[in-house]
Scaffold this active site. Structure first.
Site, PDB file in Angstrom:
ATOM      1  N   ASP A  13       0.819  -1.225   0.000  1.00 54.13           N
ATOM      2  CA  ASP A  13       0.000   0.000   0.000  1.00 54.13           C
ATOM      3  C   ASP A  13       0.847   1.268   0.000  1.00 54.13           C
ATOM      4  O   ASP A  13       0.464   2.289   0.577  1.00 54.13           O
ATOM      5  CB  ASP A  13      -0.964   0.017   1.200  1.00 54.13           C
ATOM      6  CG  ASP A  13      -1.789  -1.250   1.276  1.00 54.13           C
ATOM      7  OD1 ASP A  13      -2.282  -1.671   0.225  1.00 54.13           O
ATOM      8  OD2 ASP A  13      -1.910  -1.822   2.372  1.00 54.13           O
ATOM      9  N   LYS A  16       2.173   2.074  -5.244  1.00 49.55           N
ATOM     10  CA  LYS A  16       2.897   1.603  -6.437  1.00 49.55           C
ATOM     11  C   LYS A  16       2.076   1.797  -7.710  1.00 49.55           C
ATOM     12  O   LYS A  16       2.613   2.147  -8.754  1.00 49.55           O
ATOM     13  CB  LYS A  16       3.246   0.107  -6.293  1.00 49.55           C
ATOM     14  CG  LYS A  16       4.184  -0.190  -5.135  1.00 49.55           C
ATOM     15  CD  LYS A  16       4.404  -1.678  -4.963  1.00 49.55           C
ATOM     16  CE  LYS A  16       3.197  -2.433  -4.479  1.00 49.55           C
ATOM     17  NZ  LYS A  16       2.713  -2.112  -3.145  1.00 49.55           N
ATOM     18  N   ASN A  38      -5.206 -10.403  -3.996  1.00 50.04           N
ATOM     19  CA  ASN A  38      -4.974  -9.794  -2.673  1.00 50.04           C
ATOM     20  C   ASN A  38      -4.434  -8.375  -2.837  1.00 50.04           C
ATOM     21  O   ASN A  38      -4.491  -7.571  -1.924  1.00 50.04           O
ATOM     22  CB  ASN A  38      -3.996 -10.644  -1.836  1.00 50.04           C
ATOM     23  CG  ASN A  38      -2.715 -10.992  -2.564  1.00 50.04           C
ATOM     24  OD1 ASN A  38      -2.620 -10.844  -3.778  1.00 50.04           O
ATOM     25  ND2 ASN A  38      -1.728 -11.488  -1.839  1.00 50.04           N
ATOM     26  N   GLY A  40      -4.227  -4.568  -4.213  1.00 51.23           N
ATOM     27  CA  GLY A  40      -5.185  -3.552  -4.634  1.00 51.23           C
ATOM     28  C   GLY A  40      -4.405  -2.381  -5.184  1.00 51.23           C
ATOM     29  O   GLY A  40      -3.565  -1.814  -4.497  1.00 51.23           O
ATOM     30  N   HIS A  41      -4.621  -2.061  -6.418  1.00 49.42           N
ATOM     31  CA  HIS A  41      -3.914  -0.936  -7.019  1.00 49.42           C
ATOM     32  C   HIS A  41      -4.942   0.129  -7.339  1.00 49.42           C
ATOM     33  O   HIS A  41      -5.816  -0.094  -8.146  1.00 49.42           O
ATOM     34  CB  HIS A  41      -3.209  -1.356  -8.309  1.00 49.42           C
ATOM     35  CG  HIS A  41      -2.168  -2.398  -8.081  1.00 49.42           C
ATOM     36  ND1 HIS A  41      -0.834  -2.163  -8.264  1.00 49.42           N
ATOM     37  CD2 HIS A  41      -2.258  -3.662  -7.661  1.00 49.42           C
ATOM     38  CE1 HIS A  41      -0.154  -3.248  -7.971  1.00 49.42           C
ATOM     39  NE2 HIS A  41      -1.001  -4.172  -7.605  1.00 49.42           N
ATOM     40  N   GLN A 256       2.067  -6.075  -3.171  1.00 49.09           N
ATOM     41  CA  GLN A 256       2.420  -6.103  -1.742  1.00 49.09           C
ATOM     42  C   GLN A 256       3.717  -5.311  -1.513  1.00 49.09           C
ATOM     43  O   GLN A 256       3.970  -4.377  -2.245  1.00 49.09           O
ATOM     44  CB  GLN A 256       2.526  -7.541  -1.207  1.00 49.09           C
ATOM     45  CG  GLN A 256       1.185  -8.264  -1.103  1.00 49.09           C
ATOM     46  CD  GLN A 256       0.733  -8.917  -2.387  1.00 49.09           C
ATOM     47  OE1 GLN A 256       1.503  -9.551  -3.062  1.00 49.09           O
ATOM     48  NE2 GLN A 256      -0.525  -8.759  -2.734  1.00 49.09           N
ATOM     49  N   LEU A 364       3.553  12.416   0.863  1.00 49.11           N
ATOM     50  CA  LEU A 364       4.252  13.400   1.696  1.00 49.11           C
ATOM     51  C   LEU A 364       3.251  14.397   2.281  1.00 49.11           C
ATOM     52  O   LEU A 364       3.377  14.819   3.434  1.00 49.11           O
ATOM     53  CB  LEU A 364       5.308  14.138   0.859  1.00 49.11           C
ATOM     54  CG  LEU A 364       6.180  15.102   1.644  1.00 49.11           C
ATOM     55  CD1 LEU A 364       7.136  14.338   2.557  1.00 49.11           C
ATOM     56  CD2 LEU A 364       6.977  16.029   0.732  1.00 49.11           C
ATOM     57  N   GLY A 447      -0.303  13.810  -3.611  1.00 49.13           N
ATOM     58  CA  GLY A 447      -1.748  13.720  -3.801  1.00 49.13           C
ATOM     59  C   GLY A 447      -2.040  12.461  -4.582  1.00 49.13           C
ATOM     60  O   GLY A 447      -1.133  11.885  -5.191  1.00 49.13           O
TER      61      GLY A 447
HETATM   62  P1  IMP Z   1      -2.589 -12.870   1.950  1.00 49.90           P
HETATM   63  O1  IMP Z   1      -1.676 -12.302   0.919  1.00 49.90           O
HETATM   64  O2  IMP Z   1      -4.055 -12.650   1.649  1.00 49.90           O
HETATM   65  O3  IMP Z   1      -2.270 -14.285   2.275  1.00 49.90           O
HETATM   66  O4  IMP Z   1      -2.330 -12.045   3.307  1.00 49.90           O
HETATM   67  C1  IMP Z   1      -1.114 -12.139   4.021  1.00 49.90           C
HETATM   68  C2  IMP Z   1      -0.716 -10.797   4.615  1.00 49.90           C
HETATM   69  O5  IMP Z   1      -0.383  -9.905   3.560  1.00 49.90           O
HETATM   70  C3  IMP Z   1      -1.831 -10.108   5.406  1.00 49.90           C
HETATM   71  O6  IMP Z   1      -1.246  -9.365   6.458  1.00 49.90           O
HETATM   72  C4  IMP Z   1      -2.427  -9.140   4.395  1.00 49.90           C
HETATM   73  O7  IMP Z   1      -3.050  -8.045   5.013  1.00 49.90           O
HETATM   74  C5  IMP Z   1      -1.170  -8.727   3.659  1.00 49.90           C
HETATM   75  N1  IMP Z   1      -1.443  -8.265   2.302  1.00 49.90           N
HETATM   76  C6  IMP Z   1      -1.718  -9.002   1.210  1.00 49.90           C
HETATM   77  N2  IMP Z   1      -1.870  -8.228   0.127  1.00 49.90           N
HETATM   78  C7  IMP Z   1      -1.665  -6.969   0.539  1.00 49.90           C
HETATM   79  C8  IMP Z   1      -1.636  -5.700  -0.148  1.00 49.90           C
HETATM   80  O8  IMP Z   1      -1.834  -5.584  -1.360  1.00 49.90           O
HETATM   81  N3  IMP Z   1      -1.382  -4.624   0.629  1.00 49.90           N
HETATM   82  C9  IMP Z   1      -1.114  -4.707   1.971  1.00 49.90           C
HETATM   83  N4  IMP Z   1      -1.119  -5.857   2.633  1.00 49.90           N
HETATM   84  C10 IMP Z   1      -1.389  -6.982   1.927  1.00 49.90           C
END
Ligand code: IMP
Length: 476
Positions: A13, A16, A38, A40-41, A256, A364, A447
């Site tokens: 987060d 990117k 998993n 999110g962009h 991630q 920032l 921003g």
């Molecule tokens: P998983 O990837 O769903 O197995 O989650 C494992 C860990 O990675 C957890 O703490 C999630 O919150 C974290 N996580 C997975 N994808 C993201 C992401 O895109 N941003 C932030 N944390 C993530």
């Protein structure tokens, strides 16, 4: 032409997606190499706001080719839903979105297991996104996973039976499930399964019939997915290497962040793939010798979602302020993110592991109102000061942050495009980050929008954008 990896330097987060979108004019294609839905962009551009999970952020630029590498785990239903959303916005993807036929498929079985583990986990909960990412990578590593090229394989039913059997066994051991087929969420055995008065032989025949019908339904679903995926499936390793040989440049979009890497992150509170720069090679089939550099995306403070140690976390009003002001709520799950000060122990570790050439500093502006901005520069543990991240989660949980306090600038930085317009205190903050990392901060985001990014005309950024910085600036 430069091939560059963009990687998150914290726990994900970092922003990117926005940086990838911004830099697209300097590249011919964007490649994702690990993770699944998993990630999110979020990309905001003028009046549009897109949340992408699987498909690379570059897809919003009509001239860009996008690739989803073999290192990803792809949930076909989520992928097709994203395609439909893009189509609804008039984004044409045909002929420019390529999915590896070696990428693994994430099935509803996997999500059911993920949910049941988290529900049963007690103190062992990871706080996953509950999408099935870990179980899908486990199927891959255990060598019974299904790949995108297998979705219409002749032995599909047999392979699904193995997957189903393993999932069912685990679900039963967690006291969690009765059904885990395509499209059918797992239900709780304790609360929702009616008590059966059947004799054992009848019960076993019923179970067998139910297994067969579930597998038939799942196989039908897989074949339908295969039909829709087919136009996108390719030997992406061949395609990507041919692109590079033909002089086209690629931007590898990490998902991630470094501290969520399965090998290098804060294990076990990590995701199940290699989110560090090394993953870009194994996750695409592009050799390390074809990579020209890495851009690290670093948020001006720190956030993490889910469980796990976080030494610079703020449990007070300042943490709440960062969350509200920075809109720190998960793109995928909507969960509030944990917030804290910038941690340069983490950032230096990310610099080391990824070989960061230059840094994009994001958000920032979220720090604009603070009169003081502490930065965690080391950890104090049992009377010792640590400058490096310890491997043991218990050490990290007990570590106290050693803070160095910077003066706040208490002036809006939102939308500043010229370095000379940055407040002096903000410049000092950035200088310190550069010193700590031994890398120049050449992008500063103030921003959420593409146009709210300061880019420095710096030789490293010139090199990594193959001399096309002018185009990036023009299209900012
Ligand atoms: P998983 O990837 O769903 O197995 O989650 C494992 C860990 O990675 C957890 O703490 C999630 O919150 C974290 N996580 C997975 N994808 C993201 C992401 O895109 N941003 C932030 N944390 C993530």
């Amino acid at each position: 032409m430069a091939n560059v990896i963009i990687v998150g330097m914290q726990w994900g987060d970092e922003g990117k997606g926005k940086i990838v979108d911004l830099l697209c004019p300097a590249f011919d294609g964007v490649v994702r190499y690990q993770g699944g839905h998993n990630a999110g962009h979020t990309v905001k551009f003028r009046d549009r706001h897109f949340a992408l999970r699987l498909i690379p952020s570059g897809i919003l630029r009509p001239e860009m080719a996008c690739f989803m590498g073999n290192g990803m785990v792809i949930a076909p239903d989520a992928f097709l839903e994203e395609l439909d959303q893009l189509a609804a916005f008039g984004v044409e993807v045909q002929g420019r979105l390529f999915v590896s036929n070696r990428a693994h498929v994430l099935l509803p079985f996997h999500a059911a297991v993920d949910r049941a583990r988290e529900a049963a986990g007690g103190g062992n909960r990871i706080g996953t996104t509950a999408r099935g990412i870990g179980p899908a990578y486990e199927s891959k590593a255990s060598r019974y996973g299904l790949r995108t090229c297998d979705l219409d394989a002749p032995d599909l039913e047999e392979r699904l039976a193995i997957l189903r059997r393993r999932a069912t066994m685990e679900l039963a051991s967690l006291g969690a499930a009765t059904r885990a087929t395509a499209g059918a969420p797992a239900t709780s055995a304790t609360s929702e399964t009616p008590a059966t008065a059947e004799a054992p032989a009848e019960a076993s025949a019923t179970a067998e019939a139910s297994e067969t019908s579930e597998i038939t339904a799942c196989a039908e679903q897989c074949r339908a997915w295969a039909e829709r995926l087919r136009p996108h499936l390719r030997d992406t390793e061949q395609l990507l290497n041919a692109w590079i040989a033909g002089g086209r440049s690629l931007l590898f979009e990490g998902a991630q962040g470094t501290l969520l890497d399965i090998d290098h992150g804060t294990y076990p509170y990590v995701t199940s793939s290699n989110s560090t720069a090394g993953g870009a090679c194994t996750g695409t089939g592009v050799p390390p010798t074809r990579i020209d550099g890495a851009i690290g995306v670093l948020k001006a403070y720190t956030t993490r979602v889910g469980g796990g140690p976080f030494p610079s976390e703020l449990g007070d009003a300042r943490g709440d302020f960062l969350r509200q002001r920075g809109n720190e709520f998960g793109t995928v799950t909507g969960r509030p993110r944990r917030c804290g000060w910038l941690d340069t122990v983490v950032a230096r570790y990310a610099q080391l592991l990824n070989g960061i050439d230059t840094v994009a500093l994001t958000k920032l502006d979220v720090l604009d109102d603070f009169d003081e901005i502490p930065v965690c520069v080391a950890y104090r543990l049992d009377g010792r000061e640590l400058r490096e991240l310890p491997p043991d989660r218990r050490c990290l949980e007990r570590a106290e942050p050693v803070l160095r306090v910077f003066k706040g600038w208490q002036r809006s930085t939102a939308g500043i495009l010229e370095e000379s317009e940055l407040p002096a205190a903000a410049r000092t903050y950035i200088d310190f980050i550069e010193q700590e990392l031994g890398a120049a901060v050449t992008l500063v985001s103030t921003g959420p929008r593409r146009e709210e990014t300061l880019l420095r005309d710096h030789p490293t950024l010139q090199r990594l954008t193959s001399g096309r910085l002018g185009q990036v600036l023009e299209q900012r």
